[in-house]
Enzyme design. Structure first.
Site, PDB file in Angstrom:
ATOM      1  N   GLY A   1       0.712  -1.214  -0.077  1.00  0.00           N
ATOM      2  CA  GLY A   1       0.003  -0.003   0.019  1.00  0.00           C
ATOM      3  C   GLY A   1       0.868   1.475  -0.125  1.00  0.00           C
ATOM      4  O   GLY A   1       1.994   1.089   0.121  1.00  0.00           O
ATOM      5  N   LEU A   2       0.239   2.533  -0.239  1.00  0.00           N
ATOM      6  CA  LEU A   2       0.880   3.614  -0.128  1.00  0.00           C
ATOM      7  C   LEU A   2       1.609   3.903   1.249  1.00  0.00           C
ATOM      8  O   LEU A   2       1.325   3.248   2.316  1.00  0.00           O
ATOM      9  CB  LEU A   2       0.053   4.695  -0.596  1.00  0.00           C
ATOM     10  CG  LEU A   2      -0.626   4.966  -1.808  1.00  0.00           C
ATOM     11  CD1 LEU A   2      -1.700   5.909  -2.035  1.00  0.00           C
ATOM     12  CD2 LEU A   2       0.472   5.067  -3.057  1.00  0.00           C
ATOM     13  N   SER A   3       2.492   4.942   1.231  1.00  0.00           N
ATOM     14  CA  SER A   3       3.322   5.363   2.395  1.00  0.00           C
ATOM     15  C   SER A   3       2.103   5.938   3.116  1.00  0.00           C
ATOM     16  O   SER A   3       1.528   6.779   2.626  1.00  0.00           O
ATOM     17  CB  SER A   3       4.439   6.180   2.025  1.00  0.00           C
ATOM     18  OG  SER A   3       4.848   6.836   3.081  1.00  0.00           O
ATOM     19  N   GLY A   4       2.206   5.490   4.461  1.00  0.00           N
ATOM     20  CA  GLY A   4       1.142   6.113   5.124  1.00  0.00           C
ATOM     21  C   GLY A   4      -0.413   5.592   5.246  1.00  0.00           C
ATOM     22  O   GLY A   4      -1.175   6.039   6.034  1.00  0.00           O
ATOM     23  N   SER A   5      -0.463   4.334   4.602  1.00  0.00           N
ATOM     24  CA  SER A   5      -1.695   3.645   4.444  1.00  0.00           C
ATOM     25  C   SER A   5      -1.966   2.867   5.972  1.00  0.00           C
ATOM     26  O   SER A   5      -3.035   2.764   6.038  1.00  0.00           O
ATOM     27  CB  SER A   5      -1.556   2.842   3.080  1.00  0.00           C
ATOM     28  OG  SER A   5      -0.777   1.752   3.298  1.00  0.00           O
ATOM     29  N   GLY A   6      -0.830   2.551   6.527  1.00  0.00           N
ATOM     30  CA  GLY A   6      -0.985   1.887   7.685  1.00  0.00           C
ATOM     31  C   GLY A   6      -0.304   0.457   7.942  1.00  0.00           C
ATOM     32  O   GLY A   6      -0.626  -0.426   8.726  1.00  0.00           O
ATOM     33  N   LYS A   7       0.367   0.055   6.755  1.00  0.00           N
ATOM     34  CA  LYS A   7       0.964  -1.372   6.538  1.00  0.00           C
ATOM     35  C   LYS A   7       1.971  -1.499   7.785  1.00  0.00           C
ATOM     36  O   LYS A   7       1.557  -2.720   8.457  1.00  0.00           O
ATOM     37  CB  LYS A   7       2.004  -1.318   5.343  1.00  0.00           C
ATOM     38  CG  LYS A   7       1.434  -0.929   4.222  1.00  0.00           C
ATOM     39  CD  LYS A   7       2.359  -0.923   2.924  1.00  0.00           C
ATOM     40  CE  LYS A   7       3.600  -0.276   3.083  1.00  0.00           C
ATOM     41  NZ  LYS A   7       3.167   1.258   3.236  1.00  0.00           N
ATOM     42  N   SER A   8       2.722  -0.694   8.283  1.00  0.00           N
ATOM     43  CA  SER A   8       3.715  -1.106   9.367  1.00  0.00           C
ATOM     44  C   SER A   8       2.930  -1.162  10.525  1.00  0.00           C
ATOM     45  O   SER A   8       3.057  -2.009  11.402  1.00  0.00           O
ATOM     46  CB  SER A   8       4.748  -0.131   9.420  1.00  0.00           C
ATOM     47  OG  SER A   8       5.618  -0.214   8.212  1.00  0.00           O
TER      48      SER A   8
ATOM     49  N   SER B   1       6.063  -1.746  -1.961  1.00  0.00           N
ATOM     50  CA  SER B   1       6.104  -2.763  -3.408  1.00  0.00           C
ATOM     51  C   SER B   1       5.057  -2.358  -4.334  1.00  0.00           C
ATOM     52  O   SER B   1       4.163  -2.863  -4.590  1.00  0.00           O
ATOM     53  CB  SER B   1       5.949  -4.305  -2.766  1.00  0.00           C
ATOM     54  OG  SER B   1       4.708  -4.320  -2.004  1.00  0.00           O
TER      55      SER B   1
END
Length: 203
Positions: free
Chosen positions: A34-41, A108
Site C-alpha cells: 500500500g501507499l506510504s502512510g496507508s498503515g501497513k507497518s 512494493s
C-alpha cells in the site's frame, strides 16, 4: 553483477514440515502492500502482537528497517525498487522454510514485483494484503513527513507523487484504513488465517 556458476544446493535433513510440526503451526508470508502512510507497518505490528499472544512464531520485515541493513545500498529508482523486493522475496522464502509466519510490510508498488515473489512460493504460501487508503488520507497522515518533502521536490521517485503505485489485482485480503481501525484490520486478517487453516480458531 556476475553470478557464479559453481554452485550446488546443499539440502538439509530437517524439512519445512518438520519445523512447522515442532512449532505446531503453518508457515506463510503475509505481504502488506500500500501507499506510504496507508498503515501497513502499524497493522503488521498490531497483528504480530496478537499472533505472539497466541503463541505463534513470527517475524516481521519492514521496508525502512530492511533498508538500514540488507538493502542499504539500494535507492528508489524503479530498478532499485525491483531489487529491493526481489531480495525481500528471497528472505521471506527462507523464513517460510524455517516454519515462521512472516509479516512483510513494503510499499512494493509494482504488480509484477509482487507476482514475482508469489511465484517463488507454493500455492497458498503467499497472502497478499492490500492496505488501501486514499492518497489524500495518506498525505494528511504523513507520519514521516515524506509527502511534504516529495511535494517540495526534496525527494524524487516518491510513490503516489512522481512514481506510480499499482494496486493489487486480486489480493487475498483488503483492508481500507479510511474506514477501518488498526485493531479491526488486524482482527480481519486473523479471521482469514483461521478460516483458511493457517491458525486454529480460539475457543
Amino acid at each position: 553483477m556476475t553470478q557464479s556458476t559453481h554452485l550446488t544446493w546443499h539440502d538439509s535433513e530437517v524439512t519445512r514440515t518438520e519445523r512447522e510440526d515442532l512449532k505446531q503451526q503453518k508457515s506463510a508470508v503475509l505481504w502488506f502492500t500500500g501507499l506510504s502512510g496507508s498503515g501497513k507497518s502499524t497493522i503488521s505490528v498490531e497483528l504480530e502482537k496478537l499472533l505472539f499472544q497466541r503463541g505463534v512464531h513470527t517475524y516481521r520485515l519492514d521496508g525502512d528497517n530492511v533498508r538500514h541493513g540488507l538493502n542499504q545500498n539500494l535507492g528508489f529508482s524503479n530498478e532499485d525498487r525491483e531489487e529491493n523486493i526481489r531480495r525481500i522475496g528471497e528472505v521471506s522464502k527462507l523464513m517460510l522454510d524455517a516454519g515462521l509466519l512472516t509479516l512483510a510490510a513494503f510499499i512494493s508498488p509494482f504488480q509484477e514485483d509482487r507476482d514475482q515473489v508469489r511465484s517463488l512460493l507454493h500455492k497458498g504460501d503467499f497472502i497478499e494484503i492490500y492496505v488501501a487508503a486514499d492518497l489524500s488520507t495518506c498525505e494528511a497522515r504523513d507520519p514521516k513527513g515524506l509527502y511534504q518533502k516529495a511535494r517540495a521536490n526534496e525527494i524524487q521517485n516518491f510513490t503516489g507523487i512522481d512514481s506510480p503505485y499499482e494496486a493489487p489485482e486480486s489480493p487475498e485480503i483488503t483492508v481500507n484504513t479510511d474506514e477501518t481501525t488498526v485493531a479491526e484490520a488486524a482482527k480481519k486478517i486473523i479471521h482469514y488465517l483461521e478460516v483458511h487453516g493457517y491458525l486454529s480458531k480460539e475457543a
